[in-house]
Design an enzyme around this catalytic site. Structure first.
Site, PDB file in Angstrom:
ATOM      1  N   GLY A 199      41.672  19.076  10.266  1.00 28.86           N
ATOM      2  CA  GLY A 199      40.767  20.206  10.097  1.00 28.86           C
ATOM      3  C   GLY A 199      39.483  20.005  10.871  1.00 28.86           C
ATOM      4  O   GLY A 199      39.055  20.858  11.636  1.00 28.86           O
ATOM      5  N   GLY A 237      33.613  10.070   6.647  1.00 27.22           N
ATOM      6  CA  GLY A 237      34.132  10.975   7.667  1.00 27.22           C
ATOM      7  C   GLY A 237      33.227  11.141   8.865  1.00 27.22           C
ATOM      8  O   GLY A 237      33.689  11.228  10.001  1.00 27.22           O
ATOM      9  N   GLU A 238      31.924  11.184   8.628  1.00 24.21           N
ATOM     10  CA  GLU A 238      30.982  11.454   9.723  1.00 24.21           C
ATOM     11  C   GLU A 238      30.317  10.208  10.288  1.00 24.21           C
ATOM     12  O   GLU A 238      30.035  10.131  11.491  1.00 24.21           O
ATOM     13  CB  GLU A 238      29.900  12.427   9.243  1.00 24.21           C
ATOM     14  N   ILE A 271      42.558  16.133   4.027  1.00 27.52           N
ATOM     15  CA  ILE A 271      42.678  16.535   5.434  1.00 27.52           C
ATOM     16  C   ILE A 271      43.049  15.347   6.317  1.00 27.52           C
ATOM     17  O   ILE A 271      42.795  15.349   7.522  1.00 27.52           O
ATOM     18  CB  ILE A 271      41.384  17.219   5.925  1.00 27.52           C
TER      19      ILE A 271
END
Length: 750
Positions: free
Chosen positions: A251, A716-717, A477
């Site tokens: 995603g 995630g980031e 995701i």
């Protein structure tokens, strides 16, 4: 006999086998009898209106059921709030088929419904459109003089504007012996997950207000967001819609907002009283949200000794004509560095494009890429090693908010990362390191990303067979949500992993927010921990009521849940099996639904962030200008690591994306047409196996009991934000050329 502890262990992905064997089903793979197929027709102009749309040739084909356009679409909700979703920026959201107006190139303007996908696609090619074309504007640089402040409102609370200036930047910068100023540009990027967007709506006839019930299989990063949108737009009671999304094939933020195939499939199913599937093509994946083109200016001032005294960071980003999309781009320098004179500014330009959309590390990787290149340039001008320069300008507080960090092990990230990389062997002089005709460059950068938490709900059920089922309407995701939630539940209730099942991606489950922003582990993880703790209390009460219970006069704090049993802490022989507890409940399962909430009173006194130090090595062919990233070491401080294996995969994915952002990713728009021209994976370049070499991840120990009950910060980031700058700084070290426009393609180096 002790209970196996799962949190912190490198457990294999519990959904991995289903994915690699094809058992996992995605939105386009659900079938039902008499299913109709939809194919979307997109506009070929960027601005204007439809004068005439001819659907007769398409409708003349046997098996074509209907062609929906703005002229015959059913009645829909008319006010803006009906089209709002959990990630909508301020403004009036795009409404497919609303009217004859064309707002951007490749806007969906018709939907062909047919008995097969192939027939629908062919029929769509027969739809002809006559336009009244108007002059459009799609070039950010040519329109930057129209930059303005974004609109404010409830939708922008998660992305607040930059704070007011601090001190006097102009005076401090003018007086600074060391100064750097640069303009940094990056092009539009598109998400391009492997799974294309698709929605399958299974219609079931009924006598309710909606004329039936709808089971919706949607490609989304949040089923709760999809049902919110569909129910409001089509005026269908929530009880008559169920949205399911058990697996997502990538995603990166593109699934945070409902995309137009959901609208199209729901509209057709509701109108035709039939089941409908709409799948977008790869080319159509370029017709909705993207990382916005952005132009930034960074100016830094420092004393002769290298102490930063002045910081200026401004950004101008693109948005659509109908929504004010913004990102947090410019704040990070004020959070990482201590100068007393800081001015930050963020403006937007409305263009004839679709609204941009959050893309992995939105704003963060954009701003940090510019900021950390400027810091590297200032360190070079000061004659100080880039790591030493950052340590010299280190702060344990967040100067921007004037708050302490809940935890910050960035110093240790610098130390461990530099040691693993071999940074001390670096010759600081550009073009001083080489291997034959290849110039070698070593660069580094700092990363930071906010550690957020929202509210979420979860259900835990001790089943009649003594096994545990936990569920929440979140998403996975590819991050490992299935696995880490199972680990949390198993540890909290003292059960073996194989006796615990975690379910997600279904609006029949307790509500959870969209999965994005690195907050799912903290948000849903807290809900899972909370509901399992509440279920434990309920089970203990039942155990106390059992005949001859060893806990009749014992409090909850005196027991522990271990090895599928409740046992006395002081005497492990005094125990009751969980199976016995559920058996004593009349053979009925024991269930609990609870809400996990952030502790705002505690959290608001601190800035909560993950940090990283990224070290990169590149080789640059001196004759051809081609760049290869040969090594990256990323040292990450992100609180408690729930699963080192899935966590490492998150950071590796961010590092690979960083290579793509630094060197390859660029959506090329032809401003004559206002259209993205490289709308395929053949021409939109992403990092592939041949681009990826030695990637190393270090997780720095970090304890944080403030950020959330689990002490996690999300990954995630943080794996991405510092990588492009580290690569760009390595390219400078290799070549002596400071490239301020991403991606760094060979033409910029020759």
């Amino acid at each position: 006999m002790t209970q196996q502890t799962y949190i912190g262990k490198p457990i294999n992905r519990l959904d991995g086998l289903d994915k690699v064997t094809g058992k996992a089903k995605y939105a386009a793979e659900f079938d039902t009898p008499n299913l109709l197929h939809g194919y979307v027709v997109n506009s070929t102009i960027a601005k204007g209106k439809i004068k005439k749309i001819n659907t007769q040739d398409a409708l003349g084909l046997p098996g074509v059921i209907k062609v929906f356009t703005h002229e015959n679409r059913p009645k829909l909700a008319w006010f803006d709030m009906s089209y709002k979703d959990q990630d909508a920026p301020p403004g009036s959201p795009f409404r497919p088929l609303r009217d004859a107006k064309i707002r951007y190139s490749a806007q969906p303007i018709a939907l062909v419904i047919a008995e097969t996908f192939e027939l629908a696609r062919y029929a769509a090619s027969l739809v002809t459109v006559e336009y009244e074309e108007m002059a459009h504007q799609s070039d950010l640089e040519a329109n930057r003089h129209r930059a303005r402040k974004p609109a404010s409102g409830m939708a922008s609370l998660l992305k607040p504007p930059p704070p007011k200036p601090k001190g006097n930047f102009e005076a401090a910068f003018a007086a600074a012996p060391l100064q750097v100023t640069g303009e940094y540009v990056h092009a539009v990027e598109h998400h391009n997950p492997m799974e294309m967007f698709a929605t399958t709506v299974v219609y079931e006839k009924g006598r309710n207000k909606s004329g039936g019930k709808y089971t919706v299989y949607d490609k989304t990063q949040g089923v709760t967001n999809s049902i919110l949108y569909a129910a409001q737009v089509f005026d269908i009671p929530f009880k008559d819609i169920r949205v399911i999304s058990p697996y997502v094939g990538g995603g990166f933020g593109s699934g945070l907002r409902p995309q137009y195939q959901l609208f199209m499939a729901m509209m057709a199913a509701r109108e035709l009283k039939r089941s409908v599937k709409v799948v977008l093509t790869r080319q159509q994946m370029f017709s909705f949200g993207h990382r916005p083109a952005t132009i930034q200016t960074v100016a830094l001032g420092a004393s002769a000794e290298g102490d930063m005294t002045a910081l200026y960071h401004s950004a101008v980003g693109e948005t659509s004509q109908f929504e004010d999309y913004t990102e947090i781009v410019v704040n990070y320098g004020g959070m990482l560095y201590p100068p007393e004179n800081v001015t930050l500014d963020h403006q937007i330009v409305s263009l004839d494009v679709n609204t941009p959309l959050d893309m992995r590390a939105p704003g963060g990787v954009t701003g940090i890429s510019a900021l950390e290149c400027a810091v590297d340039e200032l360190a070079f001008k000061a004659g100080i090693d880039p790591v030493e320069f950052r340590l010299k300008n280190y702060t344990d507080r967040d100067p921007l908010a004037d708050l302490p960090y809940s935890s910050k092990e960035l110093r240790e990230c610098f130390r461990q990362g530099a040691e693993r990389f071999g940074w001390l062997k670096r010759n600081p002089e550009p073009r001083s390191m080489r291997d034959g005709h290849n110039l070698i460059g070593w660069g580094m950068a700092t990363g930071i990303w906010e550690a957020s938490q929202a509210a979420a709900r979860a259900e835990a059920v001790l089943l009649v067979n003594g096994k545990l089922r936990v569920s929440s309407a979140t998403a996975d995701i590819g991050t490992g949500t299935y696995t880490i939630m199972t680990q949390i539940a198993a540890d909290t209730l003292g059960m073996p992993l194989e006796d615990v099942t975690f379910k997600l991606g279904d609006t029949d489950m307790p509500a959870a927010p969209i999965e994005g922003g690195s907050w799912t582990a903290a948000t849903v993880g807290t809900a899972v921990k909370t509901v399992c703790e509440e279920l434990a209390k309920k089970l203990f009460k039942l155990a106390r009521k059992m005949p001859d219970s060893p806990f009749a006069s014992v409090s909850f704090n005196e027991v522990v849940f271990v090895n599928k049993m409740i046992q006395l802490k002081k005497d492990s022989l005094m125990a009751v099996a969980l199976q016995s507890v559920v058996d004593s409940n009349g053979g009925a399962a024991v269930r609990q639904i609870s809400t996990g909430l952030p502790n705002m009173l505690k959290q608001r006194k601190y800035t909560r962030s993950a940090h990283s130090a990224v070290f990169a090595e590149v080789t640059v062919d001196e004759d051809l200008g081609t760049v290869r990233v040969t090594r990256i070491v990323s040292a990450v401080a992100a609180g408690r690591i729930l699963n080192p294996k899935t966590a490492r995969s998150q950071i590796l994915g961010g590092m690979v994306w960083g290579i793509g952002k630094a060197l390859e990713e660029e959506s090329v728009i032809d401003h004559q047409f206002g259209r993205f021209m490289n709308h395929s994976l053949a021409e939109y370049h992403v990092a592939v196996n041949a681009d990826v070499h030695d990637l190393d991840v270090i997780f720095v120990d970090e304890h944080d009991d403030i950020v959330n009950p689990l002490g996690v910060k999300g990954l995630g980031e943080i794996g991405l934000v510092g990588v492009p700058a580290a690569i760009a700084n390595a390219v400078f070290h290799a070549t002596g050329k400071r490239i301020r426009q991403l991606p760094i393609t060979l033409d910029k180096l020759l």
